[in-house]
Design an enzyme around this catalytic site. Structure first.
Site, mmCIF file in Angstrom:
data_model
loop_
_atom_site.group_PDB
_atom_site.id
_atom_site.type_symbol
_atom_site.label_atom_id
_atom_site.label_comp_id
_atom_site.label_asym_id
_atom_site.label_seq_id
_atom_site.Cartn_x
_atom_site.Cartn_y
_atom_site.Cartn_z
ATOM 1 N N SER A 8 0.865 -1.186 0.000
ATOM 2 C CA SER A 8 0.000 0.000 0.000
ATOM 3 C C SER A 8 0.895 1.227 0.000
ATOM 4 O O SER A 8 1.696 1.408 0.925
ATOM 5 C CB SER A 8 -0.883 0.012 1.249
ATOM 6 O OG SER A 8 -1.282 1.343 1.514
ATOM 7 N N HIS A 33 -1.275 -1.518 -4.181
ATOM 8 C CA HIS A 33 -2.565 -1.233 -3.541
ATOM 9 C C HIS A 33 -2.679 0.280 -3.352
ATOM 10 O O HIS A 33 -1.845 0.911 -2.706
ATOM 11 C CB HIS A 33 -2.608 -1.957 -2.192
ATOM 12 C CG HIS A 33 -3.863 -1.779 -1.418
ATOM 13 N ND1 HIS A 33 -4.975 -2.582 -1.579
ATOM 14 C CD2 HIS A 33 -4.198 -0.891 -0.442
ATOM 15 C CE1 HIS A 33 -5.923 -2.208 -0.738
ATOM 16 N NE2 HIS A 33 -5.485 -1.175 -0.042
ATOM 17 N N ASP A 35 -4.837 3.375 -2.044
ATOM 18 C CA ASP A 35 -5.901 3.739 -1.099
ATOM 19 C C ASP A 35 -6.512 5.072 -1.485
ATOM 20 O O ASP A 35 -5.858 6.112 -1.356
ATOM 21 C CB ASP A 35 -5.313 3.818 0.319
ATOM 22 C CG ASP A 35 -5.025 2.438 0.870
ATOM 23 O OD1 ASP A 35 -5.962 1.613 0.908
ATOM 24 O OD2 ASP A 35 -3.872 2.183 1.235
ATOM 25 N N MET A 37 -9.359 7.852 -0.839
ATOM 26 C CA MET A 37 -10.219 8.305 0.263
ATOM 27 C C MET A 37 -10.864 9.633 -0.090
ATOM 28 O O MET A 37 -10.219 10.495 -0.701
ATOM 29 C CB MET A 37 -9.374 8.475 1.527
ATOM 30 C CG MET A 37 -8.520 7.261 1.845
ATOM 31 S SD MET A 37 -7.705 7.449 3.442
ATOM 32 C CE MET A 37 -6.645 6.005 3.453
ATOM 33 N N HIS A 66 -8.422 0.573 -3.927
ATOM 34 C CA HIS A 66 -9.302 0.360 -2.768
ATOM 35 C C HIS A 66 -10.056 1.668 -2.523
ATOM 36 O O HIS A 66 -9.498 2.616 -1.976
ATOM 37 C CB HIS A 66 -8.427 -0.042 -1.576
ATOM 38 C CG HIS A 66 -9.143 -0.135 -0.269
ATOM 39 N ND1 HIS A 66 -8.496 -0.110 0.948
ATOM 40 C CD2 HIS A 66 -10.470 -0.263 0.020
ATOM 41 C CE1 HIS A 66 -9.372 -0.208 1.920
ATOM 42 N NE2 HIS A 66 -10.585 -0.295 1.395
ATOM 43 N N MET A 68 -12.223 3.941 -0.711
ATOM 44 C CA MET A 68 -12.878 4.269 0.564
ATOM 45 C C MET A 68 -13.669 5.541 0.323
ATOM 46 O O MET A 68 -13.323 6.627 0.815
ATOM 47 C CB MET A 68 -11.806 4.439 1.655
ATOM 48 C CG MET A 68 -11.224 3.109 2.099
ATOM 49 S SD MET A 68 -9.648 3.287 2.967
ATOM 50 C CE MET A 68 -8.542 3.285 1.574
ATOM 51 N N MET A 137 -10.942 -5.742 5.845
ATOM 52 C CA MET A 137 -10.196 -4.717 6.576
ATOM 53 C C MET A 137 -9.883 -5.247 7.973
ATOM 54 O O MET A 137 -10.787 -5.698 8.693
ATOM 55 C CB MET A 137 -11.010 -3.422 6.702
ATOM 56 C CG MET A 137 -11.165 -2.627 5.409
ATOM 57 S SD MET A 137 -9.623 -2.231 4.572
ATOM 58 C CE MET A 137 -8.781 -1.222 5.803
ATOM 59 N N GLY A 142 -8.765 4.420 6.866
ATOM 60 C CA GLY A 142 -8.457 5.843 6.969
ATOM 61 C C GLY A 142 -6.971 6.117 7.138
ATOM 62 O O GLY A 142 -6.469 7.092 6.593
ATOM 63 N N GLY A 144 -2.797 4.451 7.778
ATOM 64 C CA GLY A 144 -1.831 3.378 7.911
ATOM 65 C C GLY A 144 -1.299 3.331 9.329
ATOM 66 O O GLY A 144 -1.554 4.230 10.138
ATOM 67 N N ASP A 175 -6.018 -6.123 4.909
ATOM 68 C CA ASP A 175 -5.440 -4.783 4.822
ATOM 69 C C ASP A 175 -5.456 -4.135 6.196
ATOM 70 O O ASP A 175 -6.533 -3.870 6.743
ATOM 71 C CB ASP A 175 -6.300 -3.978 3.826
ATOM 72 C CG ASP A 175 -5.765 -2.583 3.548
ATOM 73 O OD1 ASP A 175 -4.664 -2.254 4.021
ATOM 74 O OD2 ASP A 175 -6.472 -1.836 2.840
ATOM 75 N N GLY A 176 -4.260 -3.888 6.724
ATOM 76 C CA GLY A 176 -4.149 -3.162 7.981
ATOM 77 C C GLY A 176 -3.385 -3.933 9.034
ATOM 78 O O GLY A 176 -3.777 -5.036 9.406
ATOM 79 N N GLY A 177 -2.260 -3.366 9.456
ATOM 80 C CA GLY A 177 -1.513 -3.958 10.568
ATOM 81 C C GLY A 177 -0.773 -5.231 10.224
ATOM 82 O O GLY A 177 -0.524 -6.058 11.109
ATOM 83 N N GLY A 197 1.545 -1.686 4.237
ATOM 84 C CA GLY A 197 1.947 -0.308 3.978
ATOM 85 C C GLY A 197 3.171 0.073 4.773
ATOM 86 O O GLY A 197 4.308 -0.036 4.307
HETATM 87 C C1 DX5 Z 1 -6.097 2.023 5.590
HETATM 88 C C2 DX5 Z 1 -5.623 1.545 4.251
HETATM 89 C C3 DX5 Z 1 -4.460 0.619 4.269
HETATM 90 C C4 DX5 Z 1 -3.227 1.114 4.916
HETATM 91 C C5 DX5 Z 1 -2.505 -0.074 5.489
HETATM 92 O O1 DX5 Z 1 -7.301 2.683 5.427
HETATM 93 O O2 DX5 Z 1 -6.687 0.883 3.568
HETATM 94 O O3 DX5 Z 1 -4.188 0.125 2.964
HETATM 95 O O4 DX5 Z 1 -2.354 1.784 4.063
HETATM 96 O O5 DX5 Z 1 -1.477 0.382 6.236
HETATM 97 P P1 DX5 Z 1 -0.629 -0.490 7.232
HETATM 98 O O6 DX5 Z 1 -0.065 -1.642 6.463
HETATM 99 O O7 DX5 Z 1 0.385 0.455 7.691
HETATM 100 O O8 DX5 Z 1 -1.520 -0.933 8.348
HETATM 101 ZN ZN ZN Z 2 -6.298 -0.189 1.631
#
Ligand code: DX5
Ligand code: ZN
Length: 224
Positions: A8, A33, A35, A37, A66, A68, A137, A142, A144, A175-177, A197
């Site tokens: 990401s 990926h 993001d 928003m 993605h 959002m 998710m 929102g 990273g 996606d996330g963490g 990310g």
């Molecule tokens: C959050 C995004 C993610 C984000 C992931 O809304 O959709 O793609 O960049 O970030 P990490 O990998 O740092 O959790």
């Molecule tokens: Zn994402």
């Protein structure tokens, strides 16, 4: 399906994007990926069309967008025109998911659906046979750099079992963490596509980090 890794670029160095993209390509990434928003579905606003077009030009990997954003059906065409290979929207805000998936395919791109950590898996099961990607998710969207929400793994397992029972093979993305602790957990639950990310872009050697994620998932025992 071999494990895929889609960095990401949300927290990449946007002043040096050619170098950033080259590094993840050379490091063995399978896709990018993106993001997107809108300041409504989530607070931040990211990536105008011109920026997306420039990034797509810079890199030959497939881009998964993605979205959002609220009312995705009103906006998908501009992301297709900007060069996204797959457009992925949130089920929470889609008026008619099936019609939107059909529209994406008619426009020649792949389709994906996403659910937030607290959205039940039922809606995903209804459209699973129509899409190329399902994204779970594992943080509230929102930003990273948030902490992985472990409870999401139950939904992934349910979905993986559903796919096996119905001979479906979509990309199952999370996606996330994602890091070396969480990657093997999600791989065991049935995820085949990691979005990462900050774990990649805050590291000094993107290739080594991507490889370490692959190694961490290698040979994990399925627990779905
Ligand atoms: C959050 C995004 C993610 C984000 C992931 O809304 O959709 O793609 O960049 O970030 P990490 O990998 O740092 O959790
Ligand atoms: Zn994402």
């Amino acid at each position: 399906m071999p494990l895929r890794i889609h960095p990401s670029i949300l927290n990449a160095d946007h002043d040096n994007m050619q170098r950033e993209l080259d590094r993840v390509v050379e490091g063995g990434a399978d896709g990018i990926h993106l993001d997107i928003m809108d300041g409504k579905f989530v607070i931040p606003v990211t990536f105008d069309i011109h920026t997306i077009e420039r990034y797509v030009e810079m890199c030959d990997l497939p881009f998964d967008a993605h979205l959002m954003i609220v009312e995705p059906e009103k906006h998908v065409d501009k992301y297709i025109q900007a060069g996204a290979d797959l457009v992925n929207f949130h089920l929470e805000v889609a008026g008619d998911p099936e019609a939107l998936i059909e529209h994406l395919h008619a426009q020649g791109v792949e389709a994906g659906v996403t659910i937030n950590p607290d959205t039940p898996v039922d809606g995903v099961l209804e459209v699973a046979h129509l899409v190329e990607l399902v994204l779970f998710m594992s943080v509230y969207p929102g930003y990273g750099g948030q902490e992985f929400i472990k409870e999401v793994l139950d939904k992934v397992r349910t979905f993986k079992r559903y796919c096996m029972e119905n001979s479906l093979e979509p990309m199952i993305q999370i996606d996330g963490g994602i890091n070396l602790e969480t990657a093997p957990l999600v791989a065991a639950a049935g995820v085949n596509t990691l979005v990462a990310g900050t774990f990649i872009f805050r590291s000094s050697d993107y290739g080594a980090t991507i490889k370490s994620l692959r190694d961490a998932c290698e040979g994990v025992e399925p627990d779905w």
